[in-house]
Design a protein around this motif. Structure first.
Motif, PDB file in Angstrom:
ATOM      1  N   PRO A 106       0.805  -1.231   0.000  1.00  0.00           N
ATOM      2  CA  PRO A 106       0.000   0.000   0.000  1.00  0.00           C
ATOM      3  C   PRO A 106       0.835   1.277   0.000  1.00  0.00           C
ATOM      4  N   MET A 158      -3.919   1.616   7.310  1.00  0.00           N
ATOM      5  CA  MET A 158      -3.838   2.473   6.129  1.00  0.00           C
ATOM      6  C   MET A 158      -4.642   3.756   6.313  1.00  0.00           C
ATOM      7  N   ASN A 213      -6.839   2.554  -3.769  1.00  0.00           N
ATOM      8  CA  ASN A 213      -6.445   1.687  -2.650  1.00  0.00           C
ATOM      9  C   ASN A 213      -7.602   0.803  -2.209  1.00  0.00           C
TER      10      ASN A 213
END
Length: 469
Positions: free
Chosen positions: A208, A411, A462
Protein backbone atom coordinates in the motif's frame (compact mmCIF):
# COMPACT_ATOMS: atom_id res chain seq x y z
CA UNK A 1 0.30 26.00 27.30
CA UNK A 2 -1.96 29.07 27.51
CA UNK A 3 -1.82 30.66 30.94
CA UNK A 4 -5.60 30.55 31.42
CA UNK A 5 -5.63 26.77 31.10
CA UNK A 6 -2.80 26.48 33.65
CA UNK A 7 -4.72 28.67 36.08
CA UNK A 8 -7.84 26.53 35.79
CA UNK A 9 -5.86 23.30 36.28
CA UNK A 10 -4.20 24.72 39.39
CA UNK A 11 -7.59 25.73 40.75
CA UNK A 12 -8.95 22.23 40.14
CA UNK A 13 -6.03 20.68 41.98
CA UNK A 14 -6.53 22.70 45.17
CA UNK A 15 -10.30 22.64 45.53
CA UNK A 16 -11.58 20.77 48.65
CA UNK A 17 -12.51 17.13 48.37
CA UNK A 18 -16.24 17.76 48.73
CA UNK A 19 -16.16 19.61 45.44
CA UNK A 20 -15.41 16.34 43.67
CA UNK A 21 -18.06 14.17 42.07
CA UNK A 22 -18.31 10.70 40.61
CA UNK A 23 -16.89 9.92 37.17
CA UNK A 24 -19.09 10.39 34.13
CA UNK A 25 -20.68 7.78 31.89
CA UNK A 26 -19.53 8.23 28.28
CA UNK A 27 -22.77 6.72 26.98
CA UNK A 28 -24.66 9.75 28.35
CA UNK A 29 -22.51 12.34 26.58
CA UNK A 30 -24.34 14.28 23.88
CA UNK A 31 -22.68 15.45 20.68
CA UNK A 32 -22.95 19.00 22.01
CA UNK A 33 -19.87 18.37 24.13
CA UNK A 34 -17.87 18.36 20.91
CA UNK A 35 -18.77 22.00 20.23
CA UNK A 36 -15.52 23.48 21.68
CA UNK A 37 -13.47 21.07 19.58
CA UNK A 38 -15.42 22.03 16.46
CA UNK A 39 -14.97 25.67 17.49
CA UNK A 40 -11.18 25.26 17.52
CA UNK A 41 -11.21 23.58 14.10
CA UNK A 42 -13.34 26.36 12.64
CA UNK A 43 -11.11 28.98 14.26
CA UNK A 44 -8.03 27.42 12.67
CA UNK A 45 -9.84 27.21 9.33
CA UNK A 46 -11.59 30.58 9.16
CA UNK A 47 -9.92 33.17 11.37
CA UNK A 48 -6.63 33.31 9.41
CA UNK A 49 -8.79 34.28 6.42
CA UNK A 50 -11.34 36.56 8.09
CA UNK A 51 -9.26 38.13 10.88
CA UNK A 52 -5.61 37.35 10.05
CA UNK A 53 -4.02 39.97 12.32
CA UNK A 54 -6.14 39.05 15.35
CA UNK A 55 -5.52 35.34 14.77
CA UNK A 56 -1.77 35.74 14.34
CA UNK A 57 -1.41 37.78 17.52
CA UNK A 58 -3.96 36.01 19.71
CA UNK A 59 -4.43 32.42 18.48
CA UNK A 60 -3.23 31.08 21.85
CA UNK A 61 -5.85 33.11 23.71
CA UNK A 62 -8.59 32.13 21.26
CA UNK A 63 -7.90 28.42 21.65
CA UNK A 64 -7.65 28.88 25.43
CA UNK A 65 -11.16 30.36 25.46
CA UNK A 66 -12.53 27.38 23.55
CA UNK A 67 -10.76 25.06 25.99
CA UNK A 68 -12.32 26.82 28.98
CA UNK A 69 -15.73 26.59 27.31
CA UNK A 70 -15.28 22.83 27.60
CA UNK A 71 -13.61 22.59 31.02
CA UNK A 72 -15.94 24.86 33.01
CA UNK A 73 -19.29 23.41 31.80
CA UNK A 74 -17.93 19.87 32.06
CA UNK A 75 -16.80 20.48 35.66
CA UNK A 76 -20.23 21.89 36.45
CA UNK A 77 -22.06 18.93 34.92
CA UNK A 78 -19.85 16.03 35.99
CA UNK A 79 -17.80 17.35 38.90
CA UNK A 80 -14.28 18.53 39.49
CA UNK A 81 -12.90 15.01 39.98
CA UNK A 82 -14.00 13.73 36.57
CA UNK A 83 -12.83 16.89 34.84
CA UNK A 84 -9.45 16.91 36.56
CA UNK A 85 -8.89 13.24 35.72
CA UNK A 86 -9.81 13.70 32.07
CA UNK A 87 -7.72 16.83 31.58
CA UNK A 88 -4.77 15.41 33.52
CA UNK A 89 -4.89 12.23 31.45
CA UNK A 90 -4.98 14.23 28.21
CA UNK A 91 -2.03 16.36 29.31
CA UNK A 92 0.25 13.95 31.15
CA UNK A 93 -0.31 10.73 29.19
CA UNK A 94 -0.87 12.14 25.72
CA UNK A 95 0.03 15.80 25.20
CA UNK A 96 3.33 16.01 27.10
CA UNK A 97 4.88 12.91 25.45
CA UNK A 98 3.56 14.15 22.09
CA UNK A 99 4.97 17.67 22.36
CA UNK A 100 8.29 16.61 23.91
CA UNK A 101 8.89 14.16 21.06
CA UNK A 102 8.07 16.88 18.55
CA UNK A 103 10.31 19.33 20.40
CA UNK A 104 13.24 16.91 20.37
CA UNK A 105 12.82 16.06 16.68
CA UNK A 106 12.28 19.71 15.74
CA UNK A 107 15.37 20.87 17.64
CA UNK A 108 17.67 18.07 16.50
CA UNK A 109 16.65 18.13 12.84
CA UNK A 110 16.89 21.93 12.87
CA UNK A 111 20.53 21.52 13.82
CA UNK A 112 21.34 19.61 10.61
CA UNK A 113 22.03 21.82 7.60
CA UNK A 114 22.19 20.23 4.15
CA UNK A 115 24.07 22.55 1.78
CA UNK A 116 24.16 22.31 -1.98
CA UNK A 117 23.56 24.60 -4.94
CA UNK A 118 20.82 22.32 -6.18
CA UNK A 119 17.77 23.53 -8.06
CA UNK A 120 14.26 22.21 -7.75
CA UNK A 121 13.79 20.59 -11.13
CA UNK A 122 10.90 18.10 -11.32
CA UNK A 123 13.31 15.15 -11.25
CA UNK A 124 15.29 16.52 -8.32
CA UNK A 125 12.11 17.32 -6.39
CA UNK A 126 10.95 13.75 -6.92
CA UNK A 127 14.31 12.54 -5.59
CA UNK A 128 13.94 14.73 -2.48
CA UNK A 129 10.38 13.47 -1.91
CA UNK A 130 11.47 9.85 -2.27
CA UNK A 131 14.30 10.42 0.21
CA UNK A 132 11.99 12.02 2.75
CA UNK A 133 9.35 9.32 2.27
CA UNK A 134 11.90 6.56 2.94
CA UNK A 135 13.28 8.38 5.99
CA UNK A 136 9.78 8.80 7.45
CA UNK A 137 9.44 5.14 8.38
CA UNK A 138 12.89 5.11 9.98
CA UNK A 139 12.88 8.36 11.95
CA UNK A 140 9.17 9.11 12.05
CA UNK A 141 7.13 11.47 9.90
CA UNK A 142 7.96 14.43 12.15
CA UNK A 143 11.71 13.77 12.11
CA UNK A 144 11.83 13.24 8.34
CA UNK A 145 9.64 16.27 7.67
CA UNK A 146 11.70 18.56 9.88
CA UNK A 147 14.95 17.29 8.34
CA UNK A 148 13.89 17.55 4.69
CA UNK A 149 11.56 20.56 4.58
CA UNK A 150 14.31 23.18 4.58
CA UNK A 151 16.38 21.55 1.78
CA UNK A 152 13.31 21.26 -0.43
CA UNK A 153 12.35 24.89 0.27
CA UNK A 154 15.89 26.06 -0.60
CA UNK A 155 15.93 23.95 -3.76
CA UNK A 156 12.77 25.67 -4.95
CA UNK A 157 13.54 29.16 -3.65
CA UNK A 158 13.82 30.64 -7.16
CA UNK A 159 10.61 29.10 -8.42
CA UNK A 160 7.49 31.29 -8.38
CA UNK A 161 5.11 28.30 -8.21
CA UNK A 162 6.09 26.04 -5.33
CA UNK A 163 3.05 25.68 -3.09
CA UNK A 164 2.28 22.32 -4.72
CA UNK A 165 5.77 21.08 -3.75
CA UNK A 166 5.06 21.70 -0.06
CA UNK A 167 1.59 20.16 -0.31
CA UNK A 168 2.93 16.95 -1.84
CA UNK A 169 5.70 17.02 0.76
CA UNK A 170 2.97 16.94 3.44
CA UNK A 171 1.18 14.11 1.63
CA UNK A 172 4.25 11.91 1.28
CA UNK A 173 6.87 12.75 3.90
CA UNK A 174 4.58 13.87 6.73
CA UNK A 175 2.06 11.06 6.27
CA UNK A 176 2.22 8.22 3.74
CA UNK A 177 5.95 7.61 4.27
CA UNK A 178 5.37 6.74 7.93
CA UNK A 179 3.39 3.64 7.07
CA UNK A 180 6.12 1.00 6.91
CA UNK A 181 7.12 0.60 10.56
CA UNK A 182 5.78 1.37 14.05
CA UNK A 183 8.48 4.04 14.27
CA UNK A 184 6.96 5.90 11.34
CA UNK A 185 3.64 7.16 12.69
CA UNK A 186 2.00 7.21 16.16
CA UNK A 187 -0.99 4.99 15.22
CA UNK A 188 1.31 2.16 14.17
CA UNK A 189 3.35 2.57 17.34
CA UNK A 190 0.12 2.26 19.34
CA UNK A 191 -0.52 -1.00 17.48
CA UNK A 192 3.01 -2.15 18.30
CA UNK A 193 2.39 -1.46 22.00
CA UNK A 194 -0.84 -3.47 21.75
CA UNK A 195 1.01 -6.51 20.39
CA UNK A 196 1.15 -6.04 16.60
CA UNK A 197 4.39 -7.53 15.36
CA UNK A 198 6.97 -5.04 14.08
CA UNK A 199 7.48 -6.98 10.86
CA UNK A 200 3.74 -7.55 10.33
CA UNK A 201 3.45 -3.81 9.77
CA UNK A 202 6.41 -3.81 7.38
CA UNK A 203 5.21 -6.76 5.30
CA UNK A 204 1.53 -5.83 5.08
CA UNK A 205 1.91 -2.08 4.64
CA UNK A 206 4.74 -2.31 2.09
CA UNK A 207 2.57 -2.68 -1.00
CA UNK A 208 0.00 0.00 0.00
CA UNK A 209 2.78 2.48 0.81
CA UNK A 210 4.63 1.75 -2.43
CA UNK A 211 1.47 2.01 -4.54
CA UNK A 212 0.27 5.23 -2.88
CA UNK A 213 3.73 6.78 -3.08
CA UNK A 214 4.10 5.79 -6.74
CA UNK A 215 0.71 7.29 -7.70
CA UNK A 216 1.34 10.53 -5.81
CA UNK A 217 4.82 10.92 -7.30
CA UNK A 218 3.44 10.48 -10.83
CA UNK A 219 0.79 13.12 -10.21
CA UNK A 220 3.37 15.40 -8.62
CA UNK A 221 5.83 15.00 -11.49
CA UNK A 222 3.28 16.07 -14.09
CA UNK A 223 2.10 19.04 -12.03
CA UNK A 224 5.65 20.12 -11.22
CA UNK A 225 6.78 19.69 -14.83
CA UNK A 226 3.94 21.91 -16.00
CA UNK A 227 4.92 24.75 -13.65
CA UNK A 228 8.63 24.26 -14.34
CA UNK A 229 8.24 24.39 -18.12
CA UNK A 230 6.03 27.45 -17.85
CA UNK A 231 8.67 29.17 -15.69
CA UNK A 232 11.44 28.19 -18.15
CA UNK A 233 9.54 29.77 -21.05
CA UNK A 234 9.21 33.03 -19.14
CA UNK A 235 12.72 33.28 -17.68
CA UNK A 236 14.73 31.21 -20.22
CA UNK A 237 16.66 29.71 -17.29
CA UNK A 238 19.03 26.81 -17.78
CA UNK A 239 19.58 24.85 -14.60
CA UNK A 240 22.78 23.06 -13.65
CA UNK A 241 22.64 20.72 -10.69
CA UNK A 242 25.38 20.64 -8.11
CA UNK A 243 27.35 17.44 -7.81
CA UNK A 244 28.29 17.84 -4.16
CA UNK A 245 26.19 18.08 -1.02
CA UNK A 246 27.64 19.01 2.36
CA UNK A 247 26.04 18.24 5.70
CA UNK A 248 26.70 20.43 8.74
CA UNK A 249 25.69 19.64 12.32
CA UNK A 250 26.39 15.95 11.84
CA UNK A 251 26.56 15.48 15.61
CA UNK A 252 22.78 15.79 15.60
CA UNK A 253 22.47 12.63 13.53
CA UNK A 254 23.52 10.60 16.57
CA UNK A 255 20.87 12.46 18.57
CA UNK A 256 18.25 11.44 16.01
CA UNK A 257 19.30 7.83 16.55
CA UNK A 258 18.99 8.44 20.30
CA UNK A 259 15.42 9.70 19.87
CA UNK A 260 14.44 6.68 17.77
CA UNK A 261 16.05 4.32 20.30
CA UNK A 262 14.28 6.06 23.17
CA UNK A 263 10.88 5.68 21.53
CA UNK A 264 11.51 2.03 20.70
CA UNK A 265 12.84 1.24 24.17
CA UNK A 266 9.79 2.76 25.87
CA UNK A 267 7.62 0.36 23.89
CA UNK A 268 9.72 -2.72 24.63
CA UNK A 269 10.71 -2.13 28.28
CA UNK A 270 7.74 -2.39 30.66
CA UNK A 271 8.44 -1.41 34.26
CA UNK A 272 6.29 -2.35 37.26
CA UNK A 273 6.97 1.06 38.84
CA UNK A 274 4.24 3.64 38.34
CA UNK A 275 3.57 7.16 39.59
CA UNK A 276 0.02 8.39 40.22
CA UNK A 277 -0.54 12.07 39.47
CA UNK A 278 -4.10 13.46 39.62
CA UNK A 279 -5.46 9.93 39.13
CA UNK A 280 -3.26 9.52 36.07
CA UNK A 281 -1.00 6.48 35.96
CA UNK A 282 2.48 7.38 34.70
CA UNK A 283 4.70 4.39 33.95
CA UNK A 284 8.40 4.67 34.79
CA UNK A 285 9.51 3.90 31.24
CA UNK A 286 7.37 6.75 29.92
CA UNK A 287 8.68 9.21 32.50
CA UNK A 288 12.27 8.28 31.59
CA UNK A 289 11.44 8.55 27.89
CA UNK A 290 10.08 12.08 28.31
CA UNK A 291 13.05 13.14 30.44
CA UNK A 292 15.41 11.80 27.77
CA UNK A 293 13.58 13.87 25.14
CA UNK A 294 14.25 16.97 27.24
CA UNK A 295 17.90 16.03 27.75
CA UNK A 296 18.40 15.34 24.03
CA UNK A 297 16.84 18.72 23.19
CA UNK A 298 19.17 20.53 25.59
CA UNK A 299 22.21 18.66 24.27
CA UNK A 300 21.30 19.54 20.69
CA UNK A 301 21.00 23.24 21.54
CA UNK A 302 24.34 23.12 23.37
CA UNK A 303 26.44 21.27 20.77
CA UNK A 304 25.06 22.73 17.54
CA UNK A 305 27.11 25.67 16.20
CA UNK A 306 24.98 28.82 15.95
CA UNK A 307 25.83 29.32 12.28
CA UNK A 308 24.21 25.97 11.45
CA UNK A 309 20.84 27.01 12.89
CA UNK A 310 21.19 30.43 11.30
CA UNK A 311 21.78 28.81 7.93
CA UNK A 312 18.60 26.78 8.49
CA UNK A 313 16.71 29.95 9.44
CA UNK A 314 15.80 28.04 12.58
CA UNK A 315 13.50 29.61 15.16
CA UNK A 316 11.07 28.32 17.76
CA UNK A 317 7.84 29.76 16.36
CA UNK A 318 6.60 26.58 14.58
CA UNK A 319 6.88 24.41 17.70
CA UNK A 320 5.35 27.17 19.86
CA UNK A 321 2.38 27.38 17.50
CA UNK A 322 1.89 23.62 17.51
CA UNK A 323 2.21 23.51 21.32
CA UNK A 324 -0.47 26.16 21.85
CA UNK A 325 -2.93 24.79 19.33
CA UNK A 326 -2.57 21.11 20.17
CA UNK A 327 -2.92 21.49 23.94
CA UNK A 328 -6.39 22.86 23.23
CA UNK A 329 -7.09 20.12 20.67
CA UNK A 330 -5.94 17.34 23.02
CA UNK A 331 -8.23 18.59 25.80
CA UNK A 332 -11.36 19.45 23.83
CA UNK A 333 -11.18 16.23 21.80
CA UNK A 334 -11.65 14.15 24.99
CA UNK A 335 -15.48 13.98 24.90
CA UNK A 336 -15.50 13.24 21.15
CA UNK A 337 -13.17 10.25 21.62
CA UNK A 338 -15.12 9.13 24.70
CA UNK A 339 -18.33 9.06 22.63
CA UNK A 340 -16.55 7.04 19.95
CA UNK A 341 -15.19 4.61 22.54
CA UNK A 342 -18.73 4.05 23.84
CA UNK A 343 -19.35 2.25 20.57
CA UNK A 344 -22.93 1.21 19.90
CA UNK A 345 -23.98 2.62 23.28
CA UNK A 346 -22.78 6.14 22.49
CA UNK A 347 -24.29 8.99 20.50
CA UNK A 348 -22.08 8.15 17.52
CA UNK A 349 -23.44 4.60 17.33
CA UNK A 350 -24.75 5.26 13.83
CA UNK A 351 -21.16 5.78 12.66
CA UNK A 352 -19.78 2.84 14.64
CA UNK A 353 -22.44 0.51 13.24
CA UNK A 354 -21.29 1.24 9.70
CA UNK A 355 -18.19 -0.94 10.12
CA UNK A 356 -20.09 -4.19 10.77
CA UNK A 357 -22.57 -6.04 8.53
CA UNK A 358 -25.71 -7.91 9.58
CA UNK A 359 -23.68 -11.07 10.23
CA UNK A 360 -21.36 -9.25 12.65
CA UNK A 361 -18.48 -9.34 10.17
CA UNK A 362 -16.21 -6.34 9.65
CA UNK A 363 -16.72 -4.18 6.57
CA UNK A 364 -13.11 -3.42 5.72
CA UNK A 365 -13.82 -0.62 3.26
CA UNK A 366 -15.69 1.23 6.01
CA UNK A 367 -12.89 0.58 8.52
CA UNK A 368 -10.49 2.15 6.03
CA UNK A 369 -12.60 5.21 5.28
CA UNK A 370 -13.98 5.87 8.77
CA UNK A 371 -10.67 5.44 10.58
CA UNK A 372 -9.12 7.58 7.85
CA UNK A 373 -11.60 10.45 7.70
CA UNK A 374 -11.75 10.70 11.49
CA UNK A 375 -7.93 10.65 11.61
CA UNK A 376 -7.96 13.61 9.25
CA UNK A 377 -9.82 15.71 11.81
CA UNK A 378 -9.09 13.98 15.12
CA UNK A 379 -5.83 12.74 16.61
CA UNK A 380 -4.95 9.69 14.50
CA UNK A 381 -3.42 7.66 17.36
CA UNK A 382 -6.56 7.44 19.58
CA UNK A 383 -8.70 7.06 16.45
CA UNK A 384 -6.60 4.04 15.47
CA UNK A 385 -7.05 2.66 19.00
CA UNK A 386 -10.84 3.12 18.90
CA UNK A 387 -11.19 1.07 15.71
CA UNK A 388 -8.51 -1.41 16.82
CA UNK A 389 -10.62 -2.17 19.91
CA UNK A 390 -13.85 -2.09 17.93
CA UNK A 391 -12.56 -4.72 15.49
CA UNK A 392 -11.33 -7.09 18.20
CA UNK A 393 -8.76 -5.53 20.51
CA UNK A 394 -6.72 -8.73 20.28
CA UNK A 395 -3.56 -8.26 18.21
CA UNK A 396 -3.23 -11.98 17.46
CA UNK A 397 -6.75 -12.17 16.03
CA UNK A 398 -6.25 -8.97 14.05
CA UNK A 399 -2.94 -10.19 12.62
CA UNK A 400 -4.58 -13.54 11.81
CA UNK A 401 -8.13 -13.98 10.57
CA UNK A 402 -8.83 -10.23 10.62
CA UNK A 403 -5.57 -9.15 9.00
CA UNK A 404 -7.39 -7.24 6.25
CA UNK A 405 -9.31 -5.28 8.88
CA UNK A 406 -6.09 -4.37 10.68
CA UNK A 407 -4.61 -3.33 7.34
CA UNK A 408 -7.63 -1.11 6.68
CA UNK A 409 -7.32 0.59 10.08
CA UNK A 410 -3.57 1.06 9.64
CA UNK A 411 -3.84 2.47 6.13
CA UNK A 412 -6.70 4.79 7.00
CA UNK A 413 -5.07 6.17 10.14
CA UNK A 414 -1.71 6.82 8.47
CA UNK A 415 -2.65 7.85 4.93
CA UNK A 416 -5.64 10.08 5.63
CA UNK A 417 -3.84 12.17 8.19
CA UNK A 418 -2.86 14.09 5.05
CA UNK A 419 -6.43 15.27 4.44
CA UNK A 420 -6.13 18.35 6.67
CA UNK A 421 -3.46 20.48 8.30
CA UNK A 422 -4.36 19.03 11.71
CA UNK A 423 -4.52 15.39 10.61
CA UNK A 424 -0.92 14.86 11.71
CA UNK A 425 1.33 17.16 13.75
CA UNK A 426 4.11 17.58 11.14
CA UNK A 427 1.52 18.89 8.65
CA UNK A 428 1.06 22.04 10.70
CA UNK A 429 4.77 22.39 11.40
CA UNK A 430 5.66 22.11 7.71
CA UNK A 431 3.02 24.73 6.91
CA UNK A 432 4.41 27.07 9.57
CA UNK A 433 8.00 26.74 8.31
CA UNK A 434 6.87 27.27 4.71
CA UNK A 435 5.02 30.46 5.66
CA UNK A 436 8.11 31.73 7.49
CA UNK A 437 9.99 31.25 4.22
CA UNK A 438 7.47 33.48 2.39
CA UNK A 439 5.60 30.64 0.71
CA UNK A 440 1.93 31.59 0.41
CA UNK A 441 0.42 28.38 1.76
CA UNK A 442 -3.31 27.84 1.22
CA UNK A 443 -5.85 28.24 4.00
CA UNK A 444 -7.32 25.28 5.90
CA UNK A 445 -10.04 24.80 3.29
CA UNK A 446 -7.70 25.77 0.45
CA UNK A 447 -5.41 22.92 1.46
CA UNK A 448 -8.40 20.56 1.56
CA UNK A 449 -9.19 21.42 -2.06
CA UNK A 450 -5.78 20.00 -2.95
CA UNK A 451 -6.05 17.00 -0.62
CA UNK A 452 -9.57 16.02 -1.68
CA UNK A 453 -8.95 16.40 -5.42
CA UNK A 454 -5.67 14.48 -5.34
CA UNK A 455 -5.83 12.07 -2.42
CA UNK A 456 -9.43 10.84 -2.62
CA UNK A 457 -8.98 9.30 -6.12
CA UNK A 458 -5.77 7.63 -4.88
CA UNK A 459 -7.58 6.29 -1.81
CA UNK A 460 -10.39 4.98 -4.02
CA UNK A 461 -7.77 3.01 -5.97
CA UNK A 462 -6.44 1.69 -2.65
CA UNK A 463 -9.97 0.66 -1.68
CA UNK A 464 -10.51 -1.19 -4.94
CA UNK A 465 -7.19 -3.05 -4.88
CA UNK A 466 -6.87 -3.96 -1.21
CA UNK A 467 -10.46 -4.32 0.04
CA UNK A 468 -12.74 -5.09 -2.90
CA UNK A 469 -10.89 -7.14 -5.55
Amino acid sequence: MPSKIIAVLCLLCFLPNNAYAASFDATTLSLGWGTPFIGILLSIALLPLLLPTIWHNHYGKITAVWTLLFIIPFATAFGISSTTTLVAHAIFEEYIPFILLLLALFTVSGGIFIQGNFEGTPKFNVLLLITGTLLASVMGTTGAAMLMIRPIIRANSNRPNKVHVIIFFIFLVANVGGGLTPLGDPPLFIGFLKGVNFFWTLSHMLLPVLLTTFLLLIIFYYIDSYYYKRQAKITHQHVTLAHTIKIYGKQNISLLVAIISTVLLSGIWQSDINLMLLDTNLALQNIIRDLLFIIITIISVAITPKHVRLANQFNWQPIIEVAKLFIAIFITIVPVLAILRAGNDGHLSSIVSLVTNDKGEPINTMYFWLSGVLSGFLDNAPTYLVFFNLASGDANILMGELHTTLLAISMGSVFMGALTYIGNAPNFMVRSIAIQNDINMPSFFGYMKWSISILIPVFLINTLIFFIL
